[in-house]
Write a protein that holds these residues in place. Structure first.
Motif, mmCIF file in Angstrom:
data_model
loop_
_atom_site.group_PDB
_atom_site.id
_atom_site.type_symbol
_atom_site.label_atom_id
_atom_site.label_comp_id
_atom_site.label_asym_id
_atom_site.label_seq_id
_atom_site.Cartn_x
_atom_site.Cartn_y
_atom_site.Cartn_z
ATOM 1 N N LYS A 1 26.030 -7.146 -2.579
ATOM 2 C CA LYS A 1 27.405 -7.163 -2.121
ATOM 3 C C LYS A 1 27.439 -6.811 -0.646
ATOM 4 C CE LYS A 1 29.738 -6.182 -6.483
ATOM 5 N NZ LYS A 1 30.750 -5.357 -7.179
ATOM 6 N N ALA A 2 28.455 -7.336 0.028
ATOM 7 C CA ALA A 2 28.572 -7.070 1.461
ATOM 8 C C ALA A 2 30.036 -6.933 1.827
ATOM 9 C CB ALA A 2 27.939 -8.206 2.256
ATOM 10 N N THR A 3 30.318 -5.939 2.649
ATOM 11 C CA THR A 3 31.663 -5.738 3.183
ATOM 12 C C THR A 3 31.632 -6.026 4.673
ATOM 13 O OG1 THR A 3 32.212 -4.050 1.542
ATOM 14 C CG2 THR A 3 33.529 -4.094 3.561
ATOM 15 N N ILE A 4 32.480 -6.942 5.094
ATOM 16 C CA ILE A 4 32.548 -7.317 6.503
ATOM 17 C C ILE A 4 33.929 -6.964 7.041
ATOM 18 C CG2 ILE A 4 32.500 -9.237 8.152
ATOM 19 C CD1 ILE A 4 30.469 -10.598 6.410
ATOM 20 N N GLY A 5 33.955 -6.202 8.108
ATOM 21 C CA GLY A 5 35.217 -5.850 8.742
ATOM 22 C C GLY A 5 35.704 -6.977 9.641
ATOM 23 N N VAL A 6 37.007 -7.070 9.787
ATOM 24 C CA VAL A 6 37.612 -8.080 10.656
ATOM 25 C C VAL A 6 38.572 -7.382 11.606
ATOM 26 C CG1 VAL A 6 39.069 -10.139 10.791
ATOM 27 C CG2 VAL A 6 37.412 -9.899 8.932
ATOM 28 N N VAL A 7 38.346 -7.575 12.902
ATOM 29 C CA VAL A 7 39.255 -7.070 13.929
ATOM 30 C C VAL A 7 39.958 -8.292 14.503
ATOM 31 C CG1 VAL A 7 39.497 -5.823 16.097
ATOM 32 C CG2 VAL A 7 37.741 -5.132 14.443
ATOM 33 N N ASP A 8 41.252 -8.430 14.202
ATOM 34 C CA ASP A 8 41.997 -9.630 14.574
ATOM 35 C C ASP A 8 42.958 -9.337 15.725
ATOM 36 O OD1 ASP A 8 43.237 -12.034 14.721
ATOM 37 O OD2 ASP A 8 44.156 -11.965 12.735
ATOM 38 N N THR B 1 33.330 -9.121 0.664
ATOM 39 C CA THR B 1 34.634 -8.477 0.774
ATOM 40 C C THR B 1 34.980 -8.330 2.245
ATOM 41 O OG1 THR B 1 34.296 -7.221 -1.264
ATOM 42 C CG2 THR B 1 36.010 -6.432 0.223
ATOM 43 N N PHE B 2 36.219 -8.657 2.600
ATOM 44 C CA PHE B 2 36.692 -8.467 3.974
ATOM 45 C C PHE B 2 37.606 -7.245 4.032
ATOM 46 C CE2 PHE B 2 35.792 -13.098 4.327
ATOM 47 C CZ PHE B 2 34.964 -13.040 5.433
ATOM 48 N N THR B 3 37.471 -6.478 5.088
ATOM 49 C CA THR B 3 38.347 -5.330 5.334
ATOM 50 C C THR B 3 38.873 -5.421 6.756
ATOM 51 O OG1 THR B 3 37.071 -3.935 3.825
ATOM 52 C CG2 THR B 3 38.525 -2.815 5.384
ATOM 53 N N ALA B 4 40.189 -5.318 6.917
ATOM 54 C CA ALA B 4 40.805 -5.421 8.245
ATOM 55 C C ALA B 4 40.793 -4.061 8.954
ATOM 56 C CB ALA B 4 42.231 -5.928 8.124
ATOM 57 N N TYR B 5 40.494 -4.076 10.248
ATOM 58 C CA TYR B 5 40.540 -2.873 11.076
ATOM 59 C C TYR B 5 41.406 -3.147 12.293
ATOM 60 C CZ TYR B 5 36.698 -1.299 8.154
ATOM 61 O OH TYR B 5 35.934 -0.928 7.083
ATOM 62 N N PRO B 6 42.132 -2.144 12.755
ATOM 63 C CA PRO B 6 43.091 -2.379 13.850
ATOM 64 C C PRO B 6 42.440 -2.674 15.194
ATOM 65 C CG PRO B 6 42.982 -0.043 13.314
ATOM 66 C CD PRO B 6 42.208 -0.766 12.254
ATOM 67 N N ASP B 7 41.263 -2.124 15.428
ATOM 68 C CA ASP B 7 40.605 -2.355 16.712
ATOM 69 C C ASP B 7 39.091 -2.224 16.556
ATOM 70 O OD1 ASP B 7 40.041 0.454 16.688
ATOM 71 O OD2 ASP B 7 42.004 0.831 17.612
ATOM 72 N N ALA C 1 37.671 1.268 15.529
ATOM 73 C CA ALA C 1 37.779 1.578 14.105
ATOM 74 C C ALA C 1 36.691 0.850 13.309
ATOM 75 C CB ALA C 1 39.159 1.180 13.589
ATOM 76 N N ALA C 2 36.376 -0.380 13.715
ATOM 77 C CA ALA C 2 35.320 -1.131 13.039
ATOM 78 C C ALA C 2 33.966 -0.463 13.236
ATOM 79 C CB ALA C 2 35.290 -2.558 13.553
ATOM 80 N N ALA D 1 31.395 -0.404 5.993
ATOM 81 C CA ALA D 1 31.236 -1.839 6.197
ATOM 82 C C ALA D 1 29.833 -2.081 6.720
ATOM 83 C CB ALA D 1 32.286 -2.368 7.178
ATOM 84 N N GLY D 2 29.317 -3.264 6.417
ATOM 85 C CA GLY D 2 27.963 -3.573 6.863
ATOM 86 C C GLY D 2 27.922 -4.362 8.155
ATOM 87 N N ALA D 3 29.049 -5.002 8.499
ATOM 88 C CA ALA D 3 29.149 -5.775 9.735
ATOM 89 C C ALA D 3 30.627 -5.984 10.022
ATOM 90 C CB ALA D 3 28.425 -7.121 9.608
ATOM 91 N N ALA D 4 30.931 -6.443 11.218
ATOM 92 C CA ALA D 4 32.327 -6.707 11.582
ATOM 93 C C ALA D 4 32.375 -7.883 12.548
ATOM 94 C CB ALA D 4 32.971 -5.473 12.212
ATOM 95 N N ILE D 5 33.428 -8.664 12.433
ATOM 96 C CA ILE D 5 33.661 -9.797 13.336
ATOM 97 C C ILE D 5 34.927 -9.525 14.128
ATOM 98 C CG2 ILE D 5 34.047 -12.280 13.500
ATOM 99 C CD1 ILE D 5 32.643 -12.604 10.844
ATOM 100 N N VAL D 6 34.825 -9.620 15.434
ATOM 101 C CA VAL D 6 35.965 -9.332 16.313
ATOM 102 C C VAL D 6 36.466 -10.642 16.915
ATOM 103 C CG1 VAL D 6 36.773 -8.047 18.329
ATOM 104 C CG2 VAL D 6 34.988 -7.063 16.854
#
Length: 391
Positions: free
Chosen positions: A49-56, A81-87, A90-91, A100-105
């Motif tokens: 399983k993998a959780t990826i953060g998203v900074v939008d 799984t995607f998790t949203a972060y405000p900035d 935070a990611a 989270a294991g990674a994040a896409i900004v």
């Protein structure tokens, strides 16, 4: 044949009497395979399983559509799984806390920039504690880059063809410029299609085959030091009897070891290694290659201790390069190529194909290559033994 059976029977009895056969062929590989299975897989949930953060920062349609497409990808279903972060801060904090294991900004104005054909860049943040999330995030960004490039090229081509700027967006979308769809790399292990209990269980079986055969090679050198081989040479039996007898016992015990590890893994974790005939073919091919390689190595050793050292080195180097200890997709690109020079690498590839549902046709090449490696090593071992075994 009778002298061969006598030598083999004596070797087998000695191995059973001193306990090395049971310890190295059964206890150690099964125990380690079981420990890896409980630690890394072996339950009813998806093995990875993998959780990826998203900074939008963008707020447009593009980041949302990317997430929808990734979640709808069959090989990522139940894994991602995607998790949203405000900035971004935070990611990064989430990565440090292993949430989270990674994040896409996604930068501000990204969707508009892509829509206008000006391209854009996204940033990937990774954590060393979750390599799978990094693999997925990088794969997503690669596909995003391809999509952006396709869209940019389409917009520019449309403008040069005389399409009015205000009509370019509709024109491009109507005629299609979406680029390739998002997908994880085709590696079945990195995609979660193969349970890590299976992957590491088979890896332990493959690695310990070398150790099992190595005990017979060590015994051969011990016999030479004790003068037994010289006495056998004076007897009316072929010179190869000792090598063939001890090598045959090593082959037999290694097959038993791998089959026992295979069956134990499936029994405990309920995860299939694939079609039984295919698994058995790979096991026999690998044990043959391992036997020939270890006999080749032993042919250059002067003492039983030296043979032990050579066996240890070969087993661990092949295990590392061939993916028995570390999944091949985690290795640098040049080492991934090197893995195909080892029987471990080909057996790992074949077992991965079988475990992910492929048929027997998928293992024809791995079996042929591994047997070929064994034939080459066996030929060289025979030549070296003829020159120096009885010296």
């Amino acid at each position: 044949m009778r002298p061969l059976l006598v030598v083999g029977g004596r070797e087998l009895a000695a191995r059973l009497r001193d306990g090395t056969a049971v310890l190295i062929a059964l206890v150690a590989p099964i125990l380690l395979a079981t420990m890896f299975g409980f630690a890394l897989g072996g339950d009813d949930d998806p093995p990875l399983k993998a959780t990826i953060g998203v900074v939008d920062y963008d707020g447009g349609e593009f980041p949302a559509s990317v997430q929808r497409e990734a979640l709808n990808t069959e090989e990522l279903r139940g894994v991602l799984t995607f998790t949203a972060y405000p900035d971004e801060a935070a990611a990064r904090a989430a990565l440090d806390a292993e949430q989270a294991g990674a994040a896409i900004v996604f930068p501000e104005g990204f969707s508009k920039s892509v829509g206008d054909g000006r391209g854009g860049e996204v940033t990937v943040l990774e954590s060393n504690d979750s390599p799978l999330a990094g693999v997925i995030a990088r794969s997503m960004v690669d596909r995003i880059s391809a999509l952006v490039e396709a869209r940019t090229l389409a917009v520019r081509a449309s403008l040069r063809a005389g399409v009015a700027p205000e009509e370019v967006k509709v024109f491009v979308e109507t005629n299609g410029a979406e680029g390739p769809s998002l997908a994880l790399s085709s590696d079945p292990v990195s995609g979660g299609a193969v349970d890590l209990a299976v992957y590491y269980g088979s890896g332990m079986a493959v690695m310990f085959a070398f150790f099992v055969v190595g005990s017979s090679a060590r015994s051969l050198l011990t016999e030479r030091q004790n003068g037994t081989l010289a006495r056998m040479r004076a007897a009316p039996i072929p010179a190869w009897t000792a090598v063939a007898g001890k090598g045959g016992v090593g082959f037999l015990l290694a097959v038993i070891s791998m089959v026992a590890t295979w069956q134990t893994s499936e029994l405990i974790f309920g995860s299939s290694w694939g079609a039984p005939l295919g698994v058995l073919a790979l096991i026999l091919a690998h044990v043959f290659a391992a036997t020939m390689i270890i006999m080749l190595v032993a042919s250059g050793a002067k003492t039983d201790a030296q043979a032990d050292g050579y066996t240890l080195g070969v087993a661990f180097v092949f295990a590392f390069l061939g993916g028995s200890l570390v999944p091949v997709y985690n290795l640098p690109d040049f080492l991934q190529s090197v893995s195909l020079a080892t029987p471990n690498g080909w057996v790992s590839a074949g077992l991965t194909e079988l475990a992910s549902g492929s048929g027997l046709g998928a293992i024809v090449t791995p079996v042929a290559v591994v047997v070929g490696i064994g034939l080459v090593a066996g030929t060289l071992a025979t030549l070296r033994f003829r020159k120096g075994l009885f010296a």
